[in-house]
Design a protein around this motif. Structure first.
Motif, mmCIF file in Angstrom:
data_model
loop_
_atom_site.group_PDB
_atom_site.id
_atom_site.type_symbol
_atom_site.label_atom_id
_atom_site.label_comp_id
_atom_site.label_asym_id
_atom_site.label_seq_id
_atom_site.Cartn_x
_atom_site.Cartn_y
_atom_site.Cartn_z
ATOM 1 N N LEU A 44 4.836 -24.272 -13.700
ATOM 2 C CA LEU A 44 5.538 -23.257 -12.574
ATOM 3 C C LEU A 44 6.645 -22.388 -13.457
ATOM 4 N N ARG A 45 6.605 -21.448 -13.065
ATOM 5 C CA ARG A 45 7.721 -20.354 -13.795
ATOM 6 C C ARG A 45 8.252 -19.368 -12.477
ATOM 7 N N MET A 48 6.040 -16.417 -11.029
ATOM 8 C CA MET A 48 4.780 -16.438 -11.103
ATOM 9 C C MET A 48 4.014 -16.217 -9.780
ATOM 10 N N ARG A 50 2.063 -16.089 -6.163
ATOM 11 C CA ARG A 50 1.832 -17.219 -5.399
ATOM 12 C C ARG A 50 0.518 -17.708 -5.548
ATOM 13 N N ILE A 52 -1.422 -18.004 -8.180
ATOM 14 C CA ILE A 52 -1.438 -19.108 -9.294
ATOM 15 C C ILE A 52 -0.652 -20.348 -9.203
ATOM 16 N N ALA A 53 0.293 -20.165 -8.165
ATOM 17 C CA ALA A 53 1.159 -21.387 -7.894
ATOM 18 C C ALA A 53 0.461 -22.378 -6.971
ATOM 19 N N ALA A 97 5.983 -13.912 -5.144
ATOM 20 C CA ALA A 97 6.327 -14.407 -6.680
ATOM 21 C C ALA A 97 7.178 -15.566 -6.368
#
Length: 169
Positions: A44-45, A48, A50, A52-53, A97
């Protein structure tokens, strides 16, 4: 009713009773929630998206209409003979994000899997082989047509499997 009462009494026994060989009821391990490991958190970054999280962490355990920009991942593990463990990861979003992440100290994947392994049985394991003389004591299994099934040692060809569907359909 008296059996249930006796079973409940076993759970309040002290550890000194266990040394005396007093039987206590078995309590299953209870695993609840979303397990998040250090490896997942490292992916996680900030910034990123939502979606993809969610691909990385899975569906959050707790979402709220009052806190639409916050996901909570909670995990608990209760095992007999040890203290309950609880871990929490909270992901905050701004404009769909990740804006920040708050997390307890998390186990690695291998550390988590090792906590789930059951304890090894003490003592030698019994042999899982039988001699030919021991096998001769049992009758040969019968096939559906009444003929005896050949023993595996007498079969010189590959394994034959029954058809997947009965014939005549």
């Amino acid at each position: 009713m008296s059996l249930a009462t006796l079973g409940a009494c076993g759970s309040v026994r002290s550890t000194s009773d266990k040394a005396l060989g007093v039987m206590t009821p078995y309590k299953i391990d209870i695993v609840q929630g979303n397990v998040v490991t250090r490896e997942q958190l490292a992916v996680l970054r900030v910034g990123m998206p939502r979606a993809i999280a969610q691909d990385v962490l899975g569906t959050p355990l707790l979402t709220s209409v009052f806190h639409a920009d916050r996901w909570d991942y909670v995990f608990t593990l209760k095992r007999q003979g040890s203290e309950p463990q609880a871990r929490k990861v909270t992901v905050f979003f701004a404009n769909d994000a990740i804006s920040r992440i708050e997390a307890d100290e998390l186990p690695s994947e291998t550390e988590f899997v090792s906590t789930l392994r059951s304890k090894a049985v003490a003592g030698p394991l019994p042999p899982l082989t039988a001699s030919e003389d021991a096998l001769k004591k049992f009758p040969a299994p019968k096939r559906g047509d009444g003929a005896a099934t050949p023993s595996p040692s007498s079969s010189n060809s590959g394994t034959a499997y029954p058809p997947l569907e009965p014939s005549g359909l």
